[in-house]
Scaffold this active site. Structure first.
Site, PDB file in Angstrom:
ATOM      1  N   HIS A 266       0.865  -1.182   0.000  1.00 48.15           N
ATOM      2  CA  HIS A 266       0.000   0.000   0.000  1.00 48.15           C
ATOM      3  C   HIS A 266       0.906   1.239   0.000  1.00 48.15           C
ATOM      4  O   HIS A 266       2.011   1.199   0.560  1.00 48.15           O
ATOM      5  CB  HIS A 266      -0.842  -0.052   1.279  1.00 48.15           C
ATOM      6  CG  HIS A 266      -1.914   0.979   1.385  1.00 48.15           C
ATOM      7  ND1 HIS A 266      -1.659   2.279   1.738  1.00 48.15           N
ATOM      8  CD2 HIS A 266      -3.258   0.905   1.205  1.00 48.15           C
ATOM      9  CE1 HIS A 266      -2.789   2.965   1.784  1.00 48.15           C
ATOM     10  NE2 HIS A 266      -3.786   2.148   1.459  1.00 48.15           N
TER      11      HIS A 266
ATOM     12  N   ASP B 254       3.320  -3.983   8.122  1.00 46.83           N
ATOM     13  CA  ASP B 254       2.054  -3.290   7.926  1.00 46.83           C
ATOM     14  C   ASP B 254       0.953  -4.333   8.127  1.00 46.83           C
ATOM     15  O   ASP B 254       0.713  -5.183   7.268  1.00 46.83           O
ATOM     16  CB  ASP B 254       2.012  -2.706   6.512  1.00 46.83           C
ATOM     17  CG  ASP B 254       0.660  -2.082   6.196  1.00 46.83           C
ATOM     18  OD1 ASP B 254      -0.286  -2.244   6.990  1.00 46.83           O
ATOM     19  OD2 ASP B 254       0.551  -1.441   5.135  1.00 46.83           O
TER      20      ASP B 254
ATOM     21  N   GLN C 193      -4.287  -5.042   7.241  1.00 48.41           N
ATOM     22  CA  GLN C 193      -5.268  -6.027   6.767  1.00 48.41           C
ATOM     23  C   GLN C 193      -5.217  -7.338   7.523  1.00 48.41           C
ATOM     24  O   GLN C 193      -6.196  -8.093   7.504  1.00 48.41           O
ATOM     25  CB  GLN C 193      -5.064  -6.299   5.263  1.00 48.41           C
ATOM     26  CG  GLN C 193      -5.293  -5.097   4.368  1.00 48.41           C
ATOM     27  CD  GLN C 193      -6.735  -4.599   4.372  1.00 48.41           C
ATOM     28  OE1 GLN C 193      -7.660  -5.284   4.800  1.00 48.41           O
ATOM     29  NE2 GLN C 193      -6.938  -3.378   3.901  1.00 48.41           N
TER      30      GLN C 193
ATOM     31  N   LYS D  18     -10.322  -0.657  10.738  1.00 48.07           N
ATOM     32  CA  LYS D  18     -10.420  -1.918   9.982  1.00 48.07           C
ATOM     33  C   LYS D  18     -10.622  -3.102  10.927  1.00 48.07           C
ATOM     34  O   LYS D  18     -10.842  -4.220  10.495  1.00 48.07           O
ATOM     35  CB  LYS D  18      -9.165  -2.135   9.132  1.00 48.07           C
ATOM     36  CG  LYS D  18      -8.976  -1.085   8.035  1.00 48.07           C
ATOM     37  CD  LYS D  18      -7.833  -1.462   7.127  1.00 48.07           C
ATOM     38  CE  LYS D  18      -7.246  -0.287   6.376  1.00 48.07           C
ATOM     39  NZ  LYS D  18      -8.036   0.169   5.245  1.00 48.07           N
TER      40      LYS D  18
ATOM     41  N   CYS E  11      -4.821   2.347  -3.703  1.00 44.73           N
ATOM     42  CA  CYS E  11      -3.565   2.875  -3.147  1.00 44.73           C
ATOM     43  C   CYS E  11      -2.398   1.924  -3.372  1.00 44.73           C
ATOM     44  O   CYS E  11      -1.517   1.784  -2.508  1.00 44.73           O
ATOM     45  CB  CYS E  11      -3.688   3.214  -1.661  1.00 44.73           C
ATOM     46  SG  CYS E  11      -4.887   4.492  -1.338  1.00 44.73           S
TER      47      CYS E  11
HETATM   48  N1  7TS Z   1      -1.779  -0.552   4.706  1.00 46.47           N
HETATM   49  C1  7TS Z   1      -2.663  -1.377   4.167  1.00 46.47           C
HETATM   50  C2  7TS Z   1      -2.262  -2.781   3.804  1.00 46.47           C
HETATM   51  C3  7TS Z   1      -3.963  -0.927   3.925  1.00 46.47           C
HETATM   52  O1  7TS Z   1      -4.854  -1.760   3.387  1.00 46.47           O
HETATM   53  C4  7TS Z   1      -4.311   0.400   4.272  1.00 46.47           C
HETATM   54  C5  7TS Z   1      -5.666   0.964   3.979  1.00 46.47           C
HETATM   55  C6  7TS Z   1      -3.348   1.204   4.875  1.00 46.47           C
HETATM   56  C7  7TS Z   1      -2.078   0.703   5.073  1.00 46.47           C
HETATM   57  C8  7TS Z   1      -3.645   2.591   5.354  1.00 46.47           C
HETATM   58  O2  7TS Z   1      -4.530   2.529   6.423  1.00 46.47           O
HETATM   59  P1  7TS Z   1      -5.129   3.866   7.062  1.00 46.47           P
HETATM   60  O3  7TS Z   1      -6.126   3.381   8.056  1.00 46.47           O
HETATM   61  O4  7TS Z   1      -4.016   4.629   7.649  1.00 46.47           O
HETATM   62  O5  7TS Z   1      -5.768   4.591   5.916  1.00 46.47           O
HETATM   63  N2  7TS Z   1      -6.302   0.334   2.921  1.00 46.47           N
HETATM   64  C9  7TS Z   1      -7.437   0.726   2.314  1.00 46.47           C
HETATM   65  C10 7TS Z   1      -7.997  -0.018   1.301  1.00 46.47           C
HETATM   66  O6  7TS Z   1      -7.538  -1.067   0.873  1.00 46.47           O
HETATM   67  N3  7TS Z   1      -9.122   0.589   0.877  1.00 46.47           N
HETATM   68  O7  7TS Z   1      -9.291   1.706   1.588  1.00 46.47           O
HETATM   69  C11 7TS Z   1      -8.245   1.798   2.493  1.00 46.47           C
END
Ligand code: 7TS
Length: 415
Positions: A129, A206, A209, A232, A371
């Site tokens: 990501h 990271d 997920q 999440k 992303c």
């Molecule tokens: N890393 C991964 C693997 C992610 O899926 C996401 C967000 C992030 C980092 C960033 O997370 P945040 O909470 O700081 O925004 N992924 C997604 C997605 O897949 N669709 O919307 C957000």
């Protein structure tokens, strides 16, 4: 077709999520398949947040009145819940942030910019990501370190055959997602941690997920940095976690500066509080943190192994059903190597048109590059459609996805 059997009581779980029971425009039921973007919140999380606001909202760590004491106690209890949930040795190793993105930036600023120098290398891969790519690009530019990439196999896994050449004493950090938000790939974090440590590198995971769907233990394998987001994990938005080993938190520079993160302030300099306060400048999102604690209680009450098992069954069904639709290509590894995330393309239908047509039937998926522009470049695609599943989804909803994709093809008169 695989026989699907599970004694998981999904109907009882769904009763905990009021949002799932609505009908959308056209009087169609909501089929929410976008949990990888953000998860819904069970009643217990919403109730806990309401309880905080209605009964003891007050700023934390000020220690001057009863409401403040209660709120502080709740916040620190939530920190302990996070600690136990990810197997950390101490709650002092749990830093509350605004989310995965901030957590990773904190490492890139506080650790990478402080310790990296020209000639050092950060090892990445192209399924990451942007949140686990761009901060390292900036840190590399600021320090003169360089970025290296582990190649991917054709089926979207890390190709570890070249790892021995890539991991050298120059490697200072290996940053990797535990589960791809596009391909669903579950990466071999234990092996990567061991091999990174063997050359003296640190590993930054990271876990945005993976944490909601797979058991996490930061001490087995030994993880140096781990980042995830509350939203999440069925918790509130605006709250996330950075786990780092205590010595690393002590060695790192703070990211944000201001109140709460200091020990002493003089007119020309300051000293830092001990971690985690050192990394929590200003008023932290304390009610969101307590909500995250309630989300962890909820997930643990159901059981992560139950959740993983049921989600795997959903994923198997989704793969089987979608694969039967003509023109559908699911990107990424086979179902046993991945979490319940399906990114796919349909010949002759743009992912954005597809998601629009699915939405008219109440089926909420995501379309775009999610992303992960370098990954889409590698796949030679500008966008994919993505269905991501959670334990509150049903087999019928998975079937509705496949049915809606079939119907979308008909709109485009595809044979
Ligand atoms: N890393 C991964 C693997 C992610 O899926 C996401 C967000 C992030 C980092 C960033 O997370 P945040 O909470 O700081 O925004 N992924 C997604 C997605 O897949 N669709 O919307 C957000």
């Amino acid at each position: 077709m695989t026989t699907i059997s599970s004694d998981f009581d999904v109907e009882s779980v769904r009763r905990d999520f009021p949002i799932l029971h609505q009908r959308l425009l056209g009087d169609v039921p909501l089929v929410y398949l976008d949990t990888a973007a953000t998860a819904h919140k069970p009643r217990s999380v919403v109730a806990k947040v309401v309880e905080c606001f209605e009964q003891y909202n007050s700023n934390v760590h000020r220690g001057i009145h009863q409401l403040g004491d209660r709120m502080t106690t709740e916040l620190e209890l939530a920190r302990e819940k996070v600690q136990h949930f990810i197997g950390a040795g101490s709650s002092d190793e749990i830093v509350f942030t605004s989310g995965t993105t901030m957590s990773l930036n904190m490492v890139a600023h506080g650790w990478a910019r402080k310790f990296l120098k020209p000639g050092d290398e950060i090892l990445l891969n192209s399924m990451e990501h942007h949140a686990n790519l761009v901060p390292w690009q900036l840190a590399a530019a600021a320090t003169g370190a360089s970025l290296k990439y582990i190649p991917l196999t054709d089926d979207g896994r890390l190709d570890l055959t070249t790892l021995d050449q890539l991991l050298t004493p120059r490697t200072k950090l290996l940053a990797v997602t535990a589960m791809s938000n596009v391909l669903g790939t579950i990466n071999p974090v234990a092996e990567l941690a061991e091999r990174a440590h063997a050359v003296g590198a640190l590993i930054c995971v990271d876990a945005a997920q993976s944490v909601p769907h797979l058991t996490t233990n930061v001490r087995s394998p030994q993880i140096d940095f781990l980042a995830f987001s509350g939203h999440k994990l069925y918790g509130p938005t605006g709250i996330g976690v950075l786990y780092a080993r205590r010595q690393l938190l002590e060695a790192m520079d703070p990211f944000l500066a201001g109140g709460h993160m200091i020990r002493e302030v003089f007119l020309d300099s300051s000293t830092w509080a001990d971690p985690p306060a050192k990394f929590e400048a200003g008023t932290c999102p304390f009610i969101e943190a307590v909500g995250l604690g309630a989300a962890i209680d909820y997930v643990q009450h159901i059981g992560l192994s139950q959740i993983s098992h049921y989600e795997h069954l959903l994923s198997v069904r989704a793969h089987e059903q979608l694969a039967q639709v003509p023109g559908v290509k699911i990107h990424g590894p086979s179902v046993e190597h991945k979490g319940a995330i399906l990114s796919f393309t349909v010949d002759g239908v743009h992912p954005h048109d597809l998601s629009d047509l699915l939405d008219r039937r109440g089926v909420a998926i995501r379309a775009g590059h999610h992303c992960t522009m370098p990954l889409h470049e590698l796949l030679n695609l500008t966008a994919t459609a993505r269905a991501s599943l959670a334990f509150y989804n049903t087999m019928e909803e998975v079937d509705a996805l496949a049915e809606a994709v079939r119907a979308a093809r008909q709109v485009f008169r595809l044979k």
